[in-house]
Write an enzyme that holds these catalytic residues in place. Structure first.
Site, PDB file in Angstrom:
ATOM      1  N   TYR A  56       1.341  30.508 -13.242  1.00  0.00           N
ATOM      2  CA  TYR A  56       2.479  31.368 -12.583  1.00  0.00           C
ATOM      3  C   TYR A  56       2.946  32.215 -13.301  1.00  0.00           C
ATOM      4  O   TYR A  56       4.415  32.227 -13.464  1.00  0.00           O
ATOM      5  CB  TYR A  56       2.799  30.260 -11.506  1.00  0.00           C
ATOM      6  N   GLY A  57       2.515  33.336 -13.340  1.00  0.00           N
ATOM      7  CA  GLY A  57       3.183  34.712 -14.247  1.00  0.00           C
ATOM      8  C   GLY A  57       2.852  33.934 -15.731  1.00  0.00           C
ATOM      9  O   GLY A  57       1.651  33.177 -16.547  1.00  0.00           O
TER      10      GLY A  57
END
Length: 357
Positions: A56-57
């Site tokens: 997530y990133g």
């Protein structure tokens, strides 16, 4: 709150959780300084199931970096949060599944390393985000079981899996000496009720495995501000590339949004609150669901915990408001789902190859 009491890892937990993806994985994510008060507010409102991801990133700014900052600032919250982390992707942050033992070790160790200097030194649930189409998930389960037995993980979760994989994984995890699969993460919303018909929710019910339901708001489509055309979405927004959010189907898909909005007005709630309440209302509910072979049967549903994301305190407070629907209201929404089926796959062609693995 409703009378149904969810439990995860033998702990009583709130009926709603909190998804962290939008805090780090978007074109212009909020700063950690702005995100931490939002996370704190979610926990204050009872959302103690937090769902993040190693991918997530980018590798230098994902959920794990944010969580390190949070638990450094609020060390006393470590035992209050049930932390579920998705991993098993490539080292560069690409969520393409690689379930080789070497990569699973790398992924888990990397995530744990971020927490080692905080009060939250273990991860409650670790799940491979997708099933590796080349290797399956048996080796991954074996590696993750080692971490559970060592006390570094609380349990093993599954994500984006078929009914067949759920049953096989439950059997495998028990053979490895653990109580069973801790949870299954699936997409479930008024826009995406697929798991009610394809046997996935039925398998979770049969195996008594709790469910984390992501995107209960259909990535923001189920709100008082519907997405009427693709250009309503910001430049760089992943939804611009997803089939359900294209101009040629949005008018059809918004039929269920508009119908839910009318119910919300009569209920004195927002569209988002009604959409989340419908997902939440499946917990422990007896209803008709589909099996893999297309047959239907009446079953008592497992624990279903929606995990909506939000990057502002205002939105967190809206999403986590205690809205409970009656069985009559739930059935009305069931009827609308049948009446207004959405069009478009959940992901683009490449993404669809690694769902329900």
């Amino acid at each position: 709150m409703s009378q149904y009491q969810p439990t995860i890892l033998d702990r009583n937990t709130g009926p709603l959780g909190y998804g962290l993806m939008g805090l780090t994985w978007r074109p212009q994510p909020p700063s950690f300084e702005d995100s931490i008060p939002v996370m704190k507010r979610a926990l204050e409102l009872g959302a103690d199931n937090w769902n993040g991801g190693e991918f997530y990133g980018p590798p230098d700014r994902n959920s794990m970096h944010l969580l390190k900052e949070y638990f450094t600032q609020y060390p006393d919250d470590a035992d209050k949060v049930i932390l579920c982390i998705k991993g098993g992707g490539l080292p560069d942050g690409t969520p393409m599944p690689d379930s080789s033992p070497e990569n699973i070790h790398r992924s888990v160790d990397t995530c744990l390393d971020h927490l080692k200097d905080t009060s939250k030194k273990t991860i409650d649930i670790f799940e491979c985000a997708r099933v590796d189409p080349k290797r399956g998930n048996e080796q991954a389960l074996e590696v993750l079981a080692e971490y559970v037995k060592a006390g570094k993980l609380g349990g093993i979760g599954l994500s984006e899996v078929s009914a067949k994989t759920i049953r096989a994984s439950q059997k495998k995890v028990k053979e490895l000496g653990l109580p069973g699969v801790t949870s299954v993460e699936i997409e479930l919303s008024l826009w995406t009720p697929d798991v009610l018909y394809n046997g996935i929710l039925a398998a979770c019910a049969e195996e008594n495995i709790p469910v984390f339901a992501y995107s209960p708001l259909a990535r923001g489509a189920l709100s008082d501000n519907p997405i009427r055309k693709t250009s309503d979405l910001p430049e760089g927004d992943m939804r611009r590339h997803l089939p359900k959010y294209q101009d040629d189907v949005l008018a059809v898909n918004n039929q269920i949004t508009d119908a839910a909005s009318e119910i919300a007005k009569n209920h004195g709630s927002t569209t988002a609150q009604i959409a989340i309440a419908w997902v939440r209302g499946q917990s422990g509910r007896t209803r008709i669901v589909g099996s893999e072979d297309g047959s239907k049967k009446e079953m008592k549903m497992p624990t279903v915990i929606p995990i909506p994301g939000a990057s502002s305190i205002k939105r967190v407070e809206e999403n986590l408001k205690d809205v409970v629907l009656s069985e009559e209201e739930l059935k009305k929404l069931d009827e609308l789902v049948e009446k207004f089926p959405t069009k478009g796959d959940r992901y683009h062609e490449g993404g669809m190859k690694v769902v329900n693995g």
